[in-house]
Design an enzyme around this catalytic site. Structure first.
Site, PDB file in Angstrom:
ATOM      1  N   HIS A  39      17.105  20.157   9.646  1.00  0.00           N
ATOM      2  CA  HIS A  39      16.648  19.003  10.422  1.00  0.00           C
ATOM      3  C   HIS A  39      16.145  17.870   9.525  1.00  0.00           C
ATOM      4  CE1 HIS A  39      16.583  20.726  14.556  1.00  0.00           C
ATOM      5  NE2 HIS A  39      16.493  21.871  13.901  1.00  0.00           N
ATOM      6  N   GLU A  52      15.411  14.924  10.418  1.00  0.00           N
ATOM      7  CA  GLU A  52      14.403  14.143  11.145  1.00  0.00           C
ATOM      8  C   GLU A  52      13.019  14.779  11.060  1.00  0.00           C
ATOM      9  OE1 GLU A  52      15.330  17.343  14.021  1.00  0.00           O
ATOM     10  OE2 GLU A  52      16.474  16.183  12.546  1.00  0.00           O
ATOM     11  N   CYS A 101      21.643  20.828  13.969  1.00  0.00           N
ATOM     12  CA  CYS A 101      21.280  22.082  14.615  1.00  0.00           C
ATOM     13  C   CYS A 101      22.098  22.261  15.896  1.00  0.00           C
ATOM     14  CB  CYS A 101      19.774  22.118  14.859  1.00  0.00           C
ATOM     15  SG  CYS A 101      19.127  23.775  15.214  1.00  0.00           S
TER      16      CYS A 101
END
Length: 233
Positions: free
Chosen positions: A203, A205, A86
């Site tokens: 993302h 994560e 990002c």
């Protein structure tokens, strides 16, 4: 494996990344303040998501000049794995480690939702363990994720297999409807010429535990960990 997670003023995804790498995948990880310049103790570098320097001027434009970035560039040029997620992707583009730019979403709206990504393209430690054509479900959270490059650059990326993630539907079909931000050719993630640097808007994560909606993001981390193990062997 030892991961450096770079924290700029305004970064907010550093702790999420640390949690997945350290607590879920049981890897060594350290949050590194942007003024530090020694990355020699690390095996991989993560530029996480957020709003570095409040996204003033352009997203990632000021972070590119943080002291740590010269070391990140040297780290990448040495062939070591670097990922920008990002805002981290935006910083990589501003640093010229990756081509192109991230523009405002075509909708002019901030988009926070789950999307599907199709694995394609060439070799990279970040994706080599993910078979071609596999579809990952990973969330996005951005207002400026619309990937742009001139047609000649896009053609070069395609020809060299440097587009490794493309927005698609659940069945793997690349369609305009599956594109959440207007990104050119549905591009969600690209690599550099050597394949060691990956930039992606979604993302991983945030997709590390069933509790948060899925674990597909771990496949990216597991791929680079597996690559490191194979290199040692």
């Amino acid at each position: 494996m030892r991961f450096a997670i770079i924290r700029f003023p305004g970064t907010w995804s550093d702790r999420d990344t640390y949690h997945v790498l350290h607590d879920i995948l049981e890897q060594q990880a350290e949050i590194v303040w942007h003024r530090e310049t020694d990355l020699s103790r690390f095996d991989a570098v993560v530029l996480p998501g957020g709003f570095s320097y409040g996204d003033y001027l352009r997203c990632g434009a000021i972070a590119r000049f943080s002291p740590v970035m010269e070391s990140v560039i040297a780290f990448a040029e040495a062939g070591k794995p670097v990922i920008g997620i990002c805002n981290g992707f935006q910083v990589l583009c501003e640093s010229h480690l990756l081509p192109g730019a991230l523009m405002c979403n075509a909708s002019l709206q901030f988009r926070c939702e789950w999307v599907y990504l199709r694995r394609e393209g060439g070799s990279s430690p970040w994706v080599d363990a993910i078979p071609q054509g596999d579809v990952l479900r990973v969330p996005i959270s951005h207002g400026e994720g619309n990937y742009y490059a001139d047609p000649e650059t896009l053609d070069r990326l395609e020809a060299a297999g440097r587009v490794v993630f493309r927005y698609c539907d659940a069945a793997g079909n690349v369609t305009p409807e599956a594109n959440p931000n207007g990104s050119a050719r549905n591009i969600a993630g690209i690599i550099n010429e050597r394949g060691n640097v990956l930039g992606m808007m979604p993302h991983p994560e945030r997709a590390g535990e069933p509790l948060v909606g899925g674990t597909d993001g771990n496949r990216i981390w597991e791929s680079v960990i597996r690559s490191a193990v194979e290199t040692v062997r």
